[in-house]
Write a protein that holds these residues in place. Structure first.
Motif, PDB file in Angstrom:
ATOM      1  N   LEU A  88       0.868  -1.182   0.000  1.00 24.80           N
ATOM      2  CA  LEU A  88       0.000   0.000   0.000  1.00 24.80           C
ATOM      3  C   LEU A  88       0.900   1.225   0.000  1.00 24.80           C
ATOM      4  CD1 LEU A  88      -2.636  -0.911   2.733  1.00 24.80           C
ATOM      5  CD2 LEU A  88      -3.036  -0.771   0.271  1.00 24.80           C
ATOM      6  N   ASN A  97      -5.206   4.884  -3.270  1.00 21.02           N
ATOM      7  CA  ASN A  97      -4.626   3.548  -3.404  1.00 21.02           C
ATOM      8  C   ASN A  97      -5.479   2.682  -4.325  1.00 21.02           C
ATOM      9  OD1 ASN A  97      -2.135   2.537  -1.779  1.00 21.02           O
ATOM     10  ND2 ASN A  97      -3.124   3.987  -0.381  1.00 21.02           N
ATOM     11  N   MET A  98      -6.801   2.793  -4.165  1.00 22.35           N
ATOM     12  CA  MET A  98      -7.690   1.979  -5.000  1.00 22.35           C
ATOM     13  C   MET A  98      -7.589   2.385  -6.470  1.00 22.35           C
ATOM     14  SD  MET A  98     -10.953   1.508  -2.476  1.00 22.35           S
ATOM     15  CE  MET A  98     -11.718   0.147  -3.364  1.00 22.35           C
ATOM     16  N   TYR A 101      -4.413   0.892  -7.948  1.00 19.84           N
ATOM     17  CA  TYR A 101      -4.530  -0.533  -8.306  1.00 19.84           C
ATOM     18  C   TYR A 101      -5.511  -0.747  -9.464  1.00 19.84           C
ATOM     19  CZ  TYR A 101      -1.277  -2.185  -4.869  1.00 19.84           C
ATOM     20  OH  TYR A 101      -0.109  -2.429  -4.193  1.00 19.84           O
ATOM     21  N   LEU A 104      -3.587  -0.245 -12.565  1.00 18.58           N
ATOM     22  CA  LEU A 104      -2.743  -1.403 -12.861  1.00 18.58           C
ATOM     23  C   LEU A 104      -3.518  -2.471 -13.622  1.00 18.58           C
ATOM     24  CD1 LEU A 104      -0.593  -2.368  -9.733  1.00 18.58           C
ATOM     25  CD2 LEU A 104       0.140  -1.338 -11.878  1.00 18.58           C
ATOM     26  N   PHE A 105      -4.787  -2.618 -13.265  1.00 20.37           N
ATOM     27  CA  PHE A 105      -5.624  -3.641 -13.896  1.00 20.37           C
ATOM     28  C   PHE A 105      -6.412  -3.081 -15.081  1.00 20.37           C
ATOM     29  CE2 PHE A 105      -5.445  -5.395  -9.466  1.00 20.37           C
ATOM     30  CZ  PHE A 105      -4.710  -6.527  -9.785  1.00 20.37           C
ATOM     31  N   ARG A 112     -14.736   1.658 -12.777  1.00 20.29           N
ATOM     32  CA  ARG A 112     -13.879   1.849 -11.617  1.00 20.29           C
ATOM     33  C   ARG A 112     -14.643   2.512 -10.474  1.00 20.29           C
ATOM     34  NH1 ARG A 112      -9.072   5.849 -12.276  1.00 20.29           N
ATOM     35  NH2 ARG A 112     -10.640   7.373 -11.675  1.00 20.29           N
ATOM     36  N   ALA A 145      -6.138  -3.420   1.560  1.00 20.21           N
ATOM     37  CA  ALA A 145      -5.376  -4.332   0.704  1.00 20.21           C
ATOM     38  C   ALA A 145      -6.330  -5.321   0.024  1.00 20.21           C
ATOM     39  CB  ALA A 145      -4.335  -5.082   1.529  1.00 20.21           C
ATOM     40  N   CYS A 148      -8.160  -3.637  -2.821  1.00 23.51           N
ATOM     41  CA  CYS A 148      -7.290  -3.477  -3.992  1.00 23.51           C
ATOM     42  C   CYS A 148      -7.145  -4.809  -4.733  1.00 23.51           C
ATOM     43  CB  CYS A 148      -5.914  -2.953  -3.572  1.00 23.51           C
ATOM     44  SG  CYS A 148      -5.955  -1.283  -2.903  1.00 23.51           S
ATOM     45  N   THR A 149      -7.133  -5.898  -3.974  1.00 19.61           N
ATOM     46  CA  THR A 149      -6.990  -7.237  -4.554  1.00 19.61           C
ATOM     47  C   THR A 149      -8.263  -7.666  -5.294  1.00 19.61           C
ATOM     48  OG1 THR A 149      -5.577  -7.773  -2.670  1.00 19.61           O
ATOM     49  CG2 THR A 149      -6.359  -9.619  -3.973  1.00 19.61           C
ATOM     50  N   HIS A 152     -10.256  -6.247  -9.694  1.00 15.90           N
ATOM     51  CA  HIS A 152     -10.438  -6.824 -11.036  1.00 15.90           C
ATOM     52  C   HIS A 152     -11.349  -8.053 -10.995  1.00 15.90           C
ATOM     53  CE1 HIS A 152      -7.232  -9.204  -9.412  1.00 15.90           C
ATOM     54  NE2 HIS A 152      -7.212 -10.016 -10.446  1.00 15.90           N
TER      55      HIS A 152
END
Ligand SMILES: Nc1ncnc2c1ncn2[C@@H]1O[C@H](COP(=O)(O)OP(=O)(O)O)[C@@H](O)[C@H]1O
Ligand SMILES: [Mg+2]
Length: 247
Positions: A88, A97-98, A101, A104-105, A112, A145, A148-149, A152
């Motif tokens: 993070l 942070n969200m 991530y 990234l995806f 989103r 965390a 964020c995981t 996707h």
């Protein structure tokens, strides 16, 4: 339906050390599986191979229909991996942070915004949207965390000791979220050092020195070892494999 995770003879050697030793295991879709074992047992190494982040020395793993080593990108698209030390950005807010991530995806725009809002609601983190990650409690950091995981929308969630160092109330919160995800059809493969937590899994695998020394439902495990707790079952199983005389 074939198992969503099929592990055959999975092995990882680091020089002369065999960190994961011929692991055979299947996990069904929608299951929550808990891999339990002391530090150094090989839990993280197993997860990293399942997530396509590290090649096995021997054996294979099929994850969501793809070979974790040969088709690692296809596997990564289907899974979420929350590492033991998830990265993070402490000086960014929860929301930032969200967004990081999501980028990234390649998740952008309305999708989103919708997903972020939905995850914040599910984890009851809405009031903390604008708080810096570094200023969150341990439990809230783990929730962030997890969000964020999940951005996707993975089919399988790999969690490496997700509640380590988290206070009991936040751990209960975290588990409520996991149960919600299971209801939505996600498969969860987690590691934990907490045996009371392992008790909440559908099935538990005991890992010791790279080997899966016992694997079943918590109830069967206790019955088979004639113990009333998973801790007792674990200790008894270790004594059995180490050839220690039972007292
Ligand atoms: N990259 C690496 N290089 C060398 N040894 C490693 C590496 N990663 C893990 N190990 C060793 O493999 C064993 C299993 O580690 P790990 O999978 O992290 O266990 P756990 O997650 O159960 O604590 C340990 O002895 C550890 O020191
Ligand atoms: Mg570990």
């Amino acid at each position: 339906m074939p198992p969503i995770i099929q592990i055959r003879g999975l092995t990882k050697r680091f020089g002369t050390l065999t960190a994961v030793d011929h692991l055979d295991l299947e996990v069904a879709k929608g299951e929550i599986f808990g891999l339990v074992g002391p530090d150094g047992a090989g839990k993280t190494t197993t997860l990293r191979m399942l997530c396509g982040l590290m090649d096995p020395s021997e054996g294979s793993a099929l994850v969501a229909g793809h070979d974790a080593s040969k088709e690692s990108q296809a596997v990564k698209d289907q899974i979420g991996y929350m590492a033991q030390r998830f990265g993070l950005y402490q000086d960014l807010t929860v929301e930032e942070n969200m967004v990081f991530y999501a980028d990234l995806f390649d998740i952008t725009g309305q999708t989103r915004d919708d997903l972020t809002a939905q995850l914040l609601r599910m984890t009851r983190m809405e009031p903390f949207r604008t708080r810096q990650a570094g200023r969150l409690s341990g439990g809230m950091k783990q929730k962030l965390a997890l969000m964020c995981t999940l951005l996707h929308r993975p089919q399988i969630l790999f969690l490496d000791e997700p509640t380590n160092g988290v206070d009991p109330v936040s751990r209960r919160d975290f588990w409520a979220i996991l149960y919600q995800l299971l209801k939505d059809g996600i498969t969860i493969f987690m590691t934990t050092a907490y045996l009371d937590e392992a008790e909440r899994c559908n099935r538990v695998g005991l890992m010791h020195k790279g080997k899966l020394i016992r694997c079943s439902t918590p109830e069967v495990m206790k019955a088979e070892t004639g113990t009333s707790t998973l801790e007792g079952a674990f200790i008894k199983t270790i004594h059995e494999v180490e050839g220690v005389a039972r007292s």
